[in-house]
Design an enzyme around this catalytic site. Structure first.
Site, PDB file in Angstrom:
ATOM      1  N   ASN A  39       0.858  -1.189   0.000  1.00 47.47           N
ATOM      2  CA  ASN A  39       0.000   0.000   0.000  1.00 47.47           C
ATOM      3  C   ASN A  39       0.900   1.247   0.000  1.00 47.47           C
ATOM      4  O   ASN A  39       1.714   1.429   0.911  1.00 47.47           O
ATOM      5  CB  ASN A  39      -0.896  -0.029   1.244  1.00 47.47           C
ATOM      6  CG  ASN A  39      -1.809   1.173   1.316  1.00 47.47           C
ATOM      7  OD1 ASN A  39      -1.382   2.298   1.114  1.00 47.47           O
ATOM      8  ND2 ASN A  39      -3.070   0.945   1.632  1.00 47.47           N
ATOM      9  N   HIS A  67       0.978   6.356   1.723  1.00 49.32           N
ATOM     10  CA  HIS A  67       1.713   7.365   2.485  1.00 49.32           C
ATOM     11  C   HIS A  67       2.867   7.986   1.723  1.00 49.32           C
ATOM     12  O   HIS A  67       3.445   8.973   2.177  1.00 49.32           O
ATOM     13  CB  HIS A  67       2.116   6.808   3.849  1.00 49.32           C
ATOM     14  CG  HIS A  67       0.880   6.557   4.667  1.00 49.32           C
ATOM     15  ND1 HIS A  67      -0.107   7.503   4.791  1.00 49.32           N
ATOM     16  CD2 HIS A  67       0.431   5.459   5.320  1.00 49.32           C
ATOM     17  CE1 HIS A  67      -1.105   7.003   5.501  1.00 49.32           C
ATOM     18  NE2 HIS A  67      -0.803   5.759   5.827  1.00 49.32           N
ATOM     19  N   HIS A 104      -5.674   3.613  -1.506  1.00 48.94           N
ATOM     20  CA  HIS A 104      -6.999   3.947  -0.968  1.00 48.94           C
ATOM     21  C   HIS A 104      -7.394   5.305  -1.541  1.00 48.94           C
ATOM     22  O   HIS A 104      -6.764   6.317  -1.232  1.00 48.94           O
ATOM     23  CB  HIS A 104      -6.913   3.994   0.565  1.00 48.94           C
ATOM     24  CG  HIS A 104      -8.228   4.216   1.249  1.00 48.94           C
ATOM     25  ND1 HIS A 104      -8.380   4.074   2.603  1.00 48.94           N
ATOM     26  CD2 HIS A 104      -9.445   4.563   0.782  1.00 48.94           C
ATOM     27  CE1 HIS A 104      -9.643   4.335   2.938  1.00 48.94           C
ATOM     28  NE2 HIS A 104     -10.309   4.636   1.833  1.00 48.94           N
ATOM     29  N   ARG A 121      -9.545   7.999  -1.077  1.00 51.67           N
ATOM     30  CA  ARG A 121     -10.474   8.506  -0.062  1.00 51.67           C
ATOM     31  C   ARG A 121     -11.327   9.627  -0.633  1.00 51.67           C
ATOM     32  O   ARG A 121     -10.894  10.355  -1.536  1.00 51.67           O
ATOM     33  CB  ARG A 121      -9.696   9.024   1.153  1.00 51.67           C
ATOM     34  CG  ARG A 121      -8.850   7.974   1.850  1.00 51.67           C
ATOM     35  CD  ARG A 121      -8.265   8.541   3.129  1.00 51.67           C
ATOM     36  NE  ARG A 121      -9.294   8.674   4.121  1.00 51.67           N
ATOM     37  CZ  ARG A 121      -9.501   7.835   5.145  1.00 51.67           C
ATOM     38  NH1 ARG A 121      -8.685   6.818   5.328  1.00 51.67           N
ATOM     39  NH2 ARG A 121     -10.473   8.025   5.986  1.00 51.67           N
ATOM     40  N   ARG A 171      -7.106  12.847   0.453  1.00 50.00           N
ATOM     41  CA  ARG A 171      -6.010  13.376   1.272  1.00 50.00           C
ATOM     42  C   ARG A 171      -4.649  12.822   0.834  1.00 50.00           C
ATOM     43  O   ARG A 171      -3.628  13.401   1.136  1.00 50.00           O
ATOM     44  CB  ARG A 171      -6.251  13.101   2.752  1.00 50.00           C
ATOM     45  CG  ARG A 171      -6.150  11.663   3.139  1.00 50.00           C
ATOM     46  CD  ARG A 171      -6.213  11.504   4.647  1.00 50.00           C
ATOM     47  NE  ARG A 171      -7.545  11.666   5.166  1.00 50.00           N
ATOM     48  CZ  ARG A 171      -7.961  11.092   6.303  1.00 50.00           C
ATOM     49  NH1 ARG A 171      -7.123  10.368   7.024  1.00 50.00           N
ATOM     50  NH2 ARG A 171      -9.183  11.232   6.732  1.00 50.00           N
ATOM     51  N   GLU A 180      -8.808   0.530  -2.592  1.00 46.36           N
ATOM     52  CA  GLU A 180      -9.743   0.590  -1.458  1.00 46.36           C
ATOM     53  C   GLU A 180     -10.595   1.839  -1.599  1.00 46.36           C
ATOM     54  O   GLU A 180     -10.076   2.903  -1.964  1.00 46.36           O
ATOM     55  CB  GLU A 180      -8.971   0.704  -0.145  1.00 46.36           C
ATOM     56  CG  GLU A 180      -8.083  -0.468   0.150  1.00 46.36           C
ATOM     57  CD  GLU A 180      -7.177  -0.165   1.341  1.00 46.36           C
ATOM     58  OE1 GLU A 180      -7.319   0.889   1.987  1.00 46.36           O
ATOM     59  OE2 GLU A 180      -6.308  -0.992   1.608  1.00 46.36           O
ATOM     60  N   THR A 186      -8.120   3.749   8.337  1.00 42.58           N
ATOM     61  CA  THR A 186      -9.316   2.931   8.445  1.00 42.58           C
ATOM     62  C   THR A 186      -9.390   2.346   9.849  1.00 42.58           C
ATOM     63  O   THR A 186      -8.428   1.766  10.333  1.00 42.58           O
ATOM     64  CB  THR A 186      -9.251   1.769   7.425  1.00 42.58           C
ATOM     65  OG1 THR A 186      -8.811   2.309   6.182  1.00 42.58           O
ATOM     66  CG2 THR A 186     -10.590   1.098   7.254  1.00 42.58           C
ATOM     67  N   GLU A 207     -11.028  -9.213   3.188  1.00 44.16           N
ATOM     68  CA  GLU A 207      -9.754  -8.853   3.803  1.00 44.16           C
ATOM     69  C   GLU A 207     -10.020  -8.766   5.287  1.00 44.16           C
ATOM     70  O   GLU A 207     -10.820  -7.930   5.737  1.00 44.16           O
ATOM     71  CB  GLU A 207      -9.233  -7.518   3.259  1.00 44.16           C
ATOM     72  CG  GLU A 207      -7.910  -7.145   3.933  1.00 44.16           C
ATOM     73  CD  GLU A 207      -7.260  -5.891   3.360  1.00 44.16           C
ATOM     74  OE1 GLU A 207      -7.488  -5.565   2.187  1.00 44.16           O
ATOM     75  OE2 GLU A 207      -6.528  -5.242   4.127  1.00 44.16           O
ATOM     76  N   HIS A 265      -3.718  -4.543   7.981  1.00 42.84           N
ATOM     77  CA  HIS A 265      -3.842  -3.361   8.832  1.00 42.84           C
ATOM     78  C   HIS A 265      -2.897  -3.478  10.023  1.00 42.84           C
ATOM     79  O   HIS A 265      -3.004  -4.406  10.813  1.00 42.84           O
ATOM     80  CB  HIS A 265      -5.275  -3.089   9.326  1.00 42.84           C
ATOM     81  CG  HIS A 265      -5.498  -1.617   9.450  1.00 42.84           C
ATOM     82  ND1 HIS A 265      -5.090  -0.910  10.540  1.00 42.84           N
ATOM     83  CD2 HIS A 265      -5.982  -0.714   8.576  1.00 42.84           C
ATOM     84  CE1 HIS A 265      -5.348   0.374  10.337  1.00 42.84           C
ATOM     85  NE2 HIS A 265      -5.877   0.528   9.153  1.00 42.84           N
TER      86      HIS A 265
END
Ligand code: PXP
Length: 241
Positions: A8, A11, A44, A46, A50, A71, A102, A152, A192
């Site tokens: 992922n 970031h 993801h 969003r 962001r 996601e 999340t 998941e 996660h």
């Protein structure tokens, strides 16, 4: 066989958005993860954009040879932005603007009517659907009833167990949920909060095919580079770190 690793890269985009410019480029991070042996890339998208932007999805889809997992919230607006780039898989997650990340899995029982509709729409466009859920028997059964392709399992509670405390209760829940999901014909993923110290016990659950890991890999990549951070995680998943 060890689970595959989906990296992922949200970031990397978080850092780029901090200055609103072009660096660091999340697509470059995805390509580095791909050359280091990652098996998939996850982002993801969003509602508040962001970190990952619509442009990132389009470019990732164009340049990656790995499967792209996106996601998003289970809303018509989110789907509208995703159906065009047509990722390999969409993972439906709960999403609120206030959260830092999340928190908790989808309540597939409460949301069954909208989820049924969204799953149908995604499958009509040949996009696989995964539901991010807590490792509970009821949620797994509902995911199967809704004909999702995969679940998941949320490892957030397991990951939050302080070092030195006994994780066996939560590991037991994850093992049971994974077994039940696989028996119901669902593909099983998990993620996660996983990192180099806690990943091995999750990777050892035989039904889990793939792990989605972001924050700890990107954090480590700041010091050792993306390729090395991905290789270290692959080694940890294989239990040879
Ligand atoms: N799986 C899902 C559904 C997530 O929302 C996230 C965080 O974006 C992850 C996995 C990865 O979590 P982490 O960044 O803590 O590795």
């Amino acid at each position: 066989m060890s689970p595959r690793l989906g990296v992922n890269i949200d970031h990397v985009a978080t850092l780029r958005q901090a200055r609103g410019g072009r660096e660091p480029e999340p697509v470059a991070a995805a390509l580095a993860a791909q050359s280091a042996g990652a098996h998939g890339i996850t982002v993801h998208l969003r509602a508040d954009r962001r970190h990952i932007q619509d442009r990132d999805l389009r470019v990732l889809k164009e340049v990656l040879s790995l499967p792209l997992n996106v996601e998003c919230a289970a809303t018509p607006e989110a789907l509208e932005s995703i159906i065009g780039p047509k990722p390999y898989m969409v993972t439906l997650v709960p999403e609120t603007r206030e959260e830092l990340t999340t928190t908790g899995g989808l309540d597939a029982i409460f949301l069954q009517a909208p989820l049924r509709q969204i799953i149908r729409e995604l499958r009509a466009t040949d996009i696989r659907v995964s539901l991010f859920i807590d490792p509970s028997r009821e949620q797994v059964m509902m995911a199967a009833k809704l004909e999702a392709d995969a679940v998941e399992l949320n490892t957030g509670v397991y990951s939050d167990i302080p070092f030195g405390s006994d994780p066996s209760l939560e590991l037991g829940r994850l093992r049971d949920a994974a077994k039940r999901a696989a028996n119901l014909g669902l593909r099983v993923l998990a993620g996660h909060g996983l990192n180099l110290r806690n990943v091995e016990s999750i990777a050892a659950i035989p039904e889990i095919e793939e792990l989605n890991i972001g924050h700890s890999i990107v954090a480590r990549a700041m010091f050792v580079g993306m390729e090395r951070a991905v290789r270290e995680m692959l080694a940890a998943i294989e239990g040879v770190a």
